[in-house]
Design an enzyme around this catalytic site. Sequence first.
Site, PDB file in Angstrom:
ATOM      1  N   ARG A  30      -0.524  -1.261  10.044  1.00 32.18           N
ATOM      2  CA  ARG A  30       0.082  -0.530   8.763  1.00 32.18           C
ATOM      3  C   ARG A  30      -0.248  -0.876   7.161  1.00 32.18           C
ATOM      4  NH1 ARG A  30       6.644  -1.060   9.882  1.00 32.18           N
ATOM      5  NH2 ARG A  30       5.495  -3.426  10.254  1.00 32.18           N
ATOM      6  N   ASN A  48       5.106   2.083  12.599  1.00 34.86           N
ATOM      7  CA  ASN A  48       5.242   1.533  14.976  1.00 34.86           C
ATOM      8  C   ASN A  48       5.813   2.098  15.156  1.00 34.86           C
ATOM      9  OD1 ASN A  48       2.870  -1.077  13.869  1.00 34.86           O
ATOM     10  ND2 ASN A  48       4.593  -2.377  13.646  1.00 34.86           N
TER      11      ASN A  48
END
Length: 758
Positions: A30, A48
């Site tokens: 990320r 996520n």
Amino acid sequence: MTTALARSLESPVRRLRLRVRGVVQGVGFRPFAYRLARSMGLTGFVLNDSAGVLIEIEGVEAAGFAEAMRRGPPPLARIDAVEVMELVPAGGESFEILESLAGRTVTRIGADAATCTECLDELRDPASRFFGYVFVNCTHCGPRFTITRALPYDRAQTSMASFVMCPACAADYADPENRRFHAEPVACPACGPRLSHLVADVAAAIEAGKIVALKGIGGFHLVCDARNNAAVATLRQRKARDEKPFAVMVADIEAAQKLGDLSEAEEALLTSAARPVVLVEACAAGLSSLLAPGLRRIGMMLAYAPVHHLLFDALASMDTVRPAALVATSANPGGEPLVADNVDAEHRLAAIADLIVTHDRDIAVRADDSVMQVIDGAPAFIRRARGFVPEPVYLGEDGPSVIATGADLKNTVCVIRGHEAFLSQHVGGLDNAEAIRFQNEAIAHLCSILDVKPDYAACDLHPDFRSVRMAESLDLPVIPVQHHLAHVAAVAAEHRLAGPVLGLALDGHGFGTDGTAWGGEMLVVDGALWDRAGSLSPLSLPGGDKAAREPWRMGVSALVAAGRDDLASELWPEHSGVSQLVSMFARGMQPPQTTSLGRLFDAASALSGLRLVQSYEGQAAMEFEALVRKPRPLVGGYAIRDGILDFRPLMLHLAEQHPGQTEAADLFHGTLITGLAEWAAIGASRLGIRQVALGGGCMMNRILASGLALALRNHGLEPYLPRLAPANDGGIALGQAAYARQVIMNEQMKLEGGRTCA
């Protein structure tokens, strides 16, 4: 197409939704996407979820984002697929990292990884707040699988949940520009787990010749000075491990190069993020002679956890001349599973270790060290566990979910989800209650993190295996798979071999469809169909299981088969059981028969005078392999008739001519390679097959496996060795699951009126 979407496609500004699948959680994906999007002037978000990572990006450069992402992902990430969907531009002023979304899990967690260079620098930097901290980690390294209880991979789902981050760690965790952004195990001395003892005290105990039980990433190691004969002897005596080799841990690759003759492939394995134990040729004196008695190679690994690095630093300060080398073997008494719990360690290791060193970060899932070697120029597993589990084997096609319970020795379990097969970590022999409990843990955890409820179970054909009873207890339709078929099916599955495959399954023992003990088999496998196309010439198995522990029994059996039982008393004049066994054969005793290549190794070892009794499984074969210098075939050393490969001429030569042990090892291995290759070539030609799958525990013999692969290529065949799962019974579960799914899909096609998959 809507009018709005049509207009958006004409605009230089585009908005795309990217679904990224693979190892993309817990590896810094990320923040990587965040930094990449900002550098490209894009807006949107990344998060996520249960399927992996979801990204929405908007801007003029949106179309180039996916390719840029593929070019340079984080070190531990692996992108399997990127699915792209065009959206209507929605505007926005920034790119954000959003909270994870729950849901059914179809992603996976990464494997544990060795301490990265950046963390290692901080560990040794007095100006860093991580100086000397034994749990330093970041998104590029540290524990993953062994601390994860469930997915998505967030701190609350790990054994770090009880440690509240201090302000400094919380700031790192929340900063997308920091390499600890959402590193779930992040901690420091102010807020994280603690070791029960000072590292300096642990080093002092080892220097004094003590045995230390040291808690690490996936469990406890039993550690002592690998240069100290007395310490190693004490460890052997306390652990009841007479001669089985111990692994050695060293600080770094420079230390490894001083103790082993390393190839480039072996160095690459040693320094990989997985940090497995690697079998290498020992090349220096100084290590205890008790580490690997009778063997030329030692199992070596590099320090992979912060506590290991600090321990080697402390030992180096005590001895500035010799680099430290430590025995680092699994902490388990008497064949039981690895100890991973603090209370359990105090109970089960107190009689072995002089010092038990714990910490307060729970190990959610225990995992032994992986063990590997280089065969035929490429890595191959002996034991697959820490650093590799739960990385999947890609099968190439979808199908029903199957769980396979493996074999009773070197047990692993396997779960197939979609296109992927997930092998558990090494469980071990299922011969005690602790091992059965561990197998239950492995099944429950694997199904939990994969969010899978299997539709079918697969198991061995043997009616008395504990692994079979485990499969029967799962309340699922059970598909038995013959042991050697599973060995071949495992190789075919990982290499995604289509069409008929000729398989050589060469091992110690497996229950055959005729009720006899197989172990040297030529099989032809084509989807759900298979047949036994040949075998080694059978030998008697006097004493049943005793024959596997006492090679002299197989030596007598080989002499009887060759019609020269009169040589037995000449070869072993002082062994009281030999004449008794010969007499029993003379009186018409008919023991069960075996086609096992493993037992043929035992017979050759005994006939060569190398080993009459084994203290651990495979000892005779391993010591025989260690003697090989230049394999060469014995002219006339075998015969092939009607699919049966007969090595009696070779056995008779060893008994009658009394070659030295090194010459015997050269002749035996050379003749095996030549005979097996010709046998396979005849079978392949008759069946019109070029693909040859090589499986079974004998394929862990580097001389045999490498030589056989080369010989098969010289016959114009395509050999395939196990790479992603062990050749031994540690890979059986993969083959069981893959073959069972072929059977299920074949039956489903029959019911649907389609053609069967042959």
